[in-house]
Design a protein around this motif. Structure first.
Motif, PDB file in Angstrom:
ATOM      1  N   ARG A 117       0.831  -1.207   0.000  1.00 50.49           N
ATOM      2  CA  ARG A 117       0.000   0.000   0.000  1.00 50.49           C
ATOM      3  C   ARG A 117       0.870   1.263   0.000  1.00 50.49           C
ATOM      4  O   ARG A 117       0.629   2.192  -0.772  1.00 50.49           O
ATOM      5  CB  ARG A 117      -0.924  -0.023   1.218  1.00 50.49           C
ATOM      6  N   ARG A 118       1.875   1.291   0.862  1.00 52.54           N
ATOM      7  CA  ARG A 118       2.737   2.479   0.935  1.00 52.54           C
ATOM      8  C   ARG A 118       3.540   2.677  -0.351  1.00 52.54           C
ATOM      9  O   ARG A 118       3.751   3.804  -0.795  1.00 52.54           O
ATOM     10  CB  ARG A 118       3.676   2.371   2.136  1.00 52.54           C
ATOM     11  N   LEU A 119       4.007   1.578  -0.940  1.00 56.15           N
ATOM     12  CA  LEU A 119       4.803   1.661  -2.167  1.00 56.15           C
ATOM     13  C   LEU A 119       3.936   1.860  -3.412  1.00 56.15           C
ATOM     14  O   LEU A 119       4.462   2.118  -4.497  1.00 56.15           O
ATOM     15  CB  LEU A 119       5.644   0.391  -2.320  1.00 56.15           C
ATOM     16  N   ASN A 120       2.622   1.705  -3.226  1.00 54.65           N
ATOM     17  CA  ASN A 120       1.668   1.873  -4.324  1.00 54.65           C
ATOM     18  C   ASN A 120       2.013   0.969  -5.508  1.00 54.65           C
ATOM     19  O   ASN A 120       2.070   1.405  -6.657  1.00 54.65           O
ATOM     20  CB  ASN A 120       1.602   3.337  -4.771  1.00 54.65           C
ATOM     21  N   THR A 121       2.242  -0.291  -5.202  1.00 50.74           N
ATOM     22  CA  THR A 121       2.581  -1.267  -6.234  1.00 50.74           C
ATOM     23  C   THR A 121       1.825  -2.567  -5.964  1.00 50.74           C
ATOM     24  O   THR A 121       1.394  -2.821  -4.837  1.00 50.74           O
ATOM     25  CB  THR A 121       4.095  -1.524  -6.279  1.00 50.74           C
ATOM     26  N   ASP A 122       1.706  -3.388  -7.002  1.00 52.51           N
ATOM     27  CA  ASP A 122       1.002  -4.666  -6.852  1.00 52.51           C
ATOM     28  C   ASP A 122       1.924  -5.802  -6.448  1.00 52.51           C
ATOM     29  O   ASP A 122       1.452  -6.860  -6.026  1.00 52.51           O
ATOM     30  CB  ASP A 122       0.313  -5.045  -8.174  1.00 52.51           C
ATOM     31  N   VAL A 123       3.231  -5.592  -6.593  1.00 49.21           N
ATOM     32  CA  VAL A 123       4.158  -6.688  -6.314  1.00 49.21           C
ATOM     33  C   VAL A 123       5.494  -6.125  -5.836  1.00 49.21           C
ATOM     34  O   VAL A 123       5.942  -5.070  -6.279  1.00 49.21           O
ATOM     35  CB  VAL A 123       4.359  -7.572  -7.570  1.00 49.21           C
ATOM     36  N   ILE A 124       6.117  -6.836  -4.913  1.00 48.76           N
ATOM     37  CA  ILE A 124       7.462  -6.523  -4.419  1.00 48.76           C
ATOM     38  C   ILE A 124       8.418  -7.510  -5.065  1.00 48.76           C
ATOM     39  O   ILE A 124       8.204  -8.726  -5.009  1.00 48.76           O
ATOM     40  CB  ILE A 124       7.512  -6.631  -2.879  1.00 48.76           C
ATOM     41  N   ASP A 125       9.467  -7.015  -5.682  1.00 44.09           N
ATOM     42  CA  ASP A 125      10.371  -7.896  -6.411  1.00 44.09           C
ATOM     43  C   ASP A 125      11.194  -8.787  -5.492  1.00 44.09           C
ATOM     44  O   ASP A 125      11.430  -9.961  -5.802  1.00 44.09           O
ATOM     45  CB  ASP A 125      11.311  -7.070  -7.293  1.00 44.09           C
ATOM     46  N   LEU A 126      11.644  -8.239  -4.369  1.00 45.71           N
ATOM     47  CA  LEU A 126      12.479  -8.990  -3.424  1.00 45.71           C
ATOM     48  C   LEU A 126      12.028  -8.637  -2.011  1.00 45.71           C
ATOM     49  O   LEU A 126      12.140  -7.483  -1.597  1.00 45.71           O
ATOM     50  CB  LEU A 126      13.955  -8.628  -3.630  1.00 45.71           C
ATOM     51  N   TYR A 127      11.516  -9.620  -1.286  1.00 43.40           N
ATOM     52  CA  TYR A 127      10.957  -9.380   0.038  1.00 43.40           C
ATOM     53  C   TYR A 127      11.824 -10.088   1.072  1.00 43.40           C
ATOM     54  O   TYR A 127      11.951 -11.307   1.073  1.00 43.40           O
ATOM     55  CB  TYR A 127       9.523  -9.890   0.111  1.00 43.40           C
ATOM     56  N   TYR A 128      12.428  -9.293   1.947  1.00 45.68           N
ATOM     57  CA  TYR A 128      13.355  -9.806   2.948  1.00 45.68           C
ATOM     58  C   TYR A 128      12.713  -9.985   4.327  1.00 45.68           C
ATOM     59  O   TYR A 128      11.917  -9.147   4.758  1.00 45.68           O
ATOM     60  CB  TYR A 128      14.491  -8.813   3.167  1.00 45.68           C
ATOM     61  N   MET A 129      13.152 -11.002   5.022  1.00 49.40           N
ATOM     62  CA  MET A 129      12.993 -11.082   6.466  1.00 49.40           C
ATOM     63  C   MET A 129      14.140 -10.263   7.061  1.00 49.40           C
ATOM     64  O   MET A 129      15.299 -10.640   6.954  1.00 49.40           O
ATOM     65  CB  MET A 129      13.086 -12.539   6.936  1.00 49.40           C
ATOM     66  N   HIS A 130      13.806  -9.130   7.672  1.00 52.18           N
ATOM     67  CA  HIS A 130      14.826  -8.172   8.099  1.00 52.18           C
ATOM     68  C   HIS A 130      15.700  -8.719   9.223  1.00 52.18           C
ATOM     69  O   HIS A 130      16.915  -8.516   9.240  1.00 52.18           O
ATOM     70  CB  HIS A 130      14.137  -6.877   8.542  1.00 52.18           C
ATOM     71  N   ARG A 131      15.089  -9.375  10.178  1.00 51.75           N
ATOM     72  CA  ARG A 131      15.812 -10.054  11.246  1.00 51.75           C
ATOM     73  C   ARG A 131      15.091 -11.358  11.569  1.00 51.75           C
ATOM     74  O   ARG A 131      13.874 -11.461  11.407  1.00 51.75           O
ATOM     75  CB  ARG A 131      15.918  -9.180  12.501  1.00 51.75           C
ATOM     76  N   HIS A 132      15.857 -12.321  12.032  1.00 51.65           N
ATOM     77  CA  HIS A 132      15.319 -13.653  12.309  1.00 51.65           C
ATOM     78  C   HIS A 132      14.788 -13.730  13.737  1.00 51.65           C
ATOM     79  O   HIS A 132      15.521 -13.484  14.702  1.00 51.65           O
ATOM     80  CB  HIS A 132      16.423 -14.691  12.093  1.00 51.65           C
ATOM     81  N   ASP A 133      13.525 -14.073  13.857  1.00 55.62           N
ATOM     82  CA  ASP A 133      12.871 -14.297  15.144  1.00 55.62           C
ATOM     83  C   ASP A 133      13.025 -15.771  15.481  1.00 55.62           C
ATOM     84  O   ASP A 133      12.333 -16.626  14.922  1.00 55.62           O
ATOM     85  CB  ASP A 133      11.394 -13.909  15.045  1.00 55.62           C
ATOM     86  N   THR A 134      13.947 -16.089  16.379  1.00 56.44           N
ATOM     87  CA  THR A 134      14.249 -17.492  16.671  1.00 56.44           C
ATOM     88  C   THR A 134      13.096 -18.203  17.381  1.00 56.44           C
ATOM     89  O   THR A 134      13.106 -19.430  17.495  1.00 56.44           O
ATOM     90  CB  THR A 134      15.520 -17.606  17.525  1.00 56.44           C
ATOM     91  N   ALA A 135      12.104 -17.447  17.826  1.00 56.35           N
ATOM     92  CA  ALA A 135      10.950 -18.067  18.477  1.00 56.35           C
ATOM     93  C   ALA A 135       9.972 -18.662  17.472  1.00 56.35           C
ATOM     94  O   ALA A 135       9.074 -19.423  17.844  1.00 56.35           O
ATOM     95  CB  ALA A 135      10.223 -17.043  19.351  1.00 56.35           C
ATOM     96  N   VAL A 136      10.132 -18.319  16.197  1.00 60.92           N
ATOM     97  CA  VAL A 136       9.248 -18.833  15.146  1.00 60.92           C
ATOM     98  C   VAL A 136      10.063 -19.732  14.215  1.00 60.92           C
ATOM     99  O   VAL A 136      11.054 -19.284  13.638  1.00 60.92           O
ATOM    100  CB  VAL A 136       8.627 -17.678  14.326  1.00 60.92           C
ATOM    101  N   PRO A 137       9.680 -20.994  14.057  1.00 58.99           N
ATOM    102  CA  PRO A 137      10.434 -21.889  13.173  1.00 58.99           C
ATOM    103  C   PRO A 137      10.480 -21.356  11.749  1.00 58.99           C
ATOM    104  O   PRO A 137       9.501 -20.790  11.248  1.00 58.99           O
ATOM    105  CB  PRO A 137       9.635 -23.200  13.246  1.00 58.99           C
ATOM    106  N   PHE A 138      11.615 -21.558  11.078  1.00 55.53           N
ATOM    107  CA  PHE A 138      11.749 -21.109   9.698  1.00 55.53           C
ATOM    108  C   PHE A 138      10.671 -21.711   8.809  1.00 55.53           C
ATOM    109  O   PHE A 138      10.198 -21.084   7.866  1.00 55.53           O
ATOM    110  CB  PHE A 138      13.122 -21.492   9.145  1.00 55.53           C
TER     111      PHE A 138
END
Length: 338
Positions: A117-138
């Motif tokens: 919504r903020r980028l005003n686009t329908d698709v993100i080309d590359l979506y990163y997990m910014h930091r790993h939450d070790t409490a949630v399994p990969f």
């Protein structure tokens, strides 16, 4: 190369071709003091004209303001650029210093919709997990990211600040195109295990802060004394006080090599990062950040600078001699889990 643009490389196996250097957009909105918006917009256009096509942001930068700022540029050049953004670091309006990590599937779904919504686009080309939450399994978090690919909201997946073992674990759930981690003459944690895993899996490494947040350019010698109020570098251990004094002395060979090439210290630092591709047999696309067109052009000039083996040998010992950590709190970095 044509039209004096920088060379291109493939982003992940089978991914789009991008300029061999990208642009980190964080500083446009926050962390490095006040921004001249007109100058920043000019820099985006200058970058694209020079062949820079990977533009990197995150939902945390300016609490969404950076994505909103980029939206007009994205809209004007959607088919020419590769757009990367990130999720996973939470902030609170009532506590500006709070940083939490959330990789839950429900949060990922909420975050991607907000970024789109903020980028005003329908698709993100590359979506990163910014930091790993070790409490949630990969399997859960990367699985949720993979769902976004299947739905057409995201094209490729990336991770930031993960170990080699974590990269392999995530890649087994869904192919990972890019690994974003700090990598510079001063910061080589990523070489402990992640670089080898990236080479094995065909993952592109995207070094952030390849100029050591400006310290490697020699533009300041003590962040606590020389930078504007509110600049977060003034609180970073290796950039202030006795640590900064010791670390500034480590730049002597950088300046010597720069003089020999008629280049700047920053260009030597960037050329070193770019040449990690040959050293490790990987694809490397560093994303130095800048808000000024002349700095952007200086940075891309480094892609045409080749350091000799003797020069690389002179630079090799620097990281092992650096005083101070790269963050006050290293708990969210891959090094903390090595």
């Amino acid at each position: 190369m044509t039209d004096n643009k920088i060379a291109t490389v493939e982003l992940g196996r089978g991914g789009p071709r991008v300029g061999v250097q990208g642009l980190g957009c964080m500083g446009i909105s926050e962390f490095y003091g006040d921004t001249d918006e007109a100058s920043a917009r000019e820099t985006l256009e200058t970058a694209l004209a020079a062949g820079v096509t990977l533009f990197d942001t995150a939902d945390i930068y300016g609490s969404g303001a950076n994505e909103t700022f980029l939206a007009p540029f994205v809209g004007a050049h959607r088919d020419e650029i590769t757009l990367a953004t990130k999720f996973g670091i939470e902030r609170r309006e009532d506590d500006p210093d709070y940083r939490g990590v959330n990789n839950s599937p429900a949060y990922i779904r909420k975050a991607v919709e907000a970024s789109l919504r903020r980028l005003n686009t329908d698709v993100i080309d590359l979506y990163y997990m910014h930091r790993h939450d070790t409490a949630v399994p990969f399997a859960e978090s990367v699985g949720a990211m993979a769902e976004l690919v299947r739905e057409g909201k995201v094209k490729q997946l990336g991770l930031s600040e993960v170990t080699g073992a974590e990269l392999r674990e995530a890649h087994a759930v869904h192919p990972i195109a890019a690994l974003q981690s700090e990598w510079s003459l001063f910061s080589r944690d990523v070489e402990r295990s992640a670089v080898a895993a990236a080479a094995e899996l065909g993952v592109t490494v995207v070094p952030y802060s390849p100029l050591g947040r400006g310290f490697l350019t020699g533009s300041f010698a003590d962040a606590g004394k020389e930078l504007a109020a509110g600049d977060f570098r003034a609180s970073q251990p290796r950039m202030t006080g006795e640590n900064a004094k010791a670390n500034a002395a480590l730049l002597e060979p950088v300046h010597k090599i720069a003089a020999a090439h008629g280049a700047t210290a920053g260009q030597v630092a960037l050329a070193w990062v770019q040449q990690r591709a040959r050293v490790h047999g990987i694809t490397v696309v560093p994303i130095p950040g800048t808000r000024k067109s002349h700095r952007l052009l200086e940075n891309v000039g480094a892609t045409r600078l080749t350091l000799t083996d003797d020069e690389l040998a002179l630079l090799e010992p620097i990281a092992g001699q650096v005083a101070g950590d790269r963050y006050q709190d290293m708990s969210l970095t891959s090094l903390a889990r090595e």
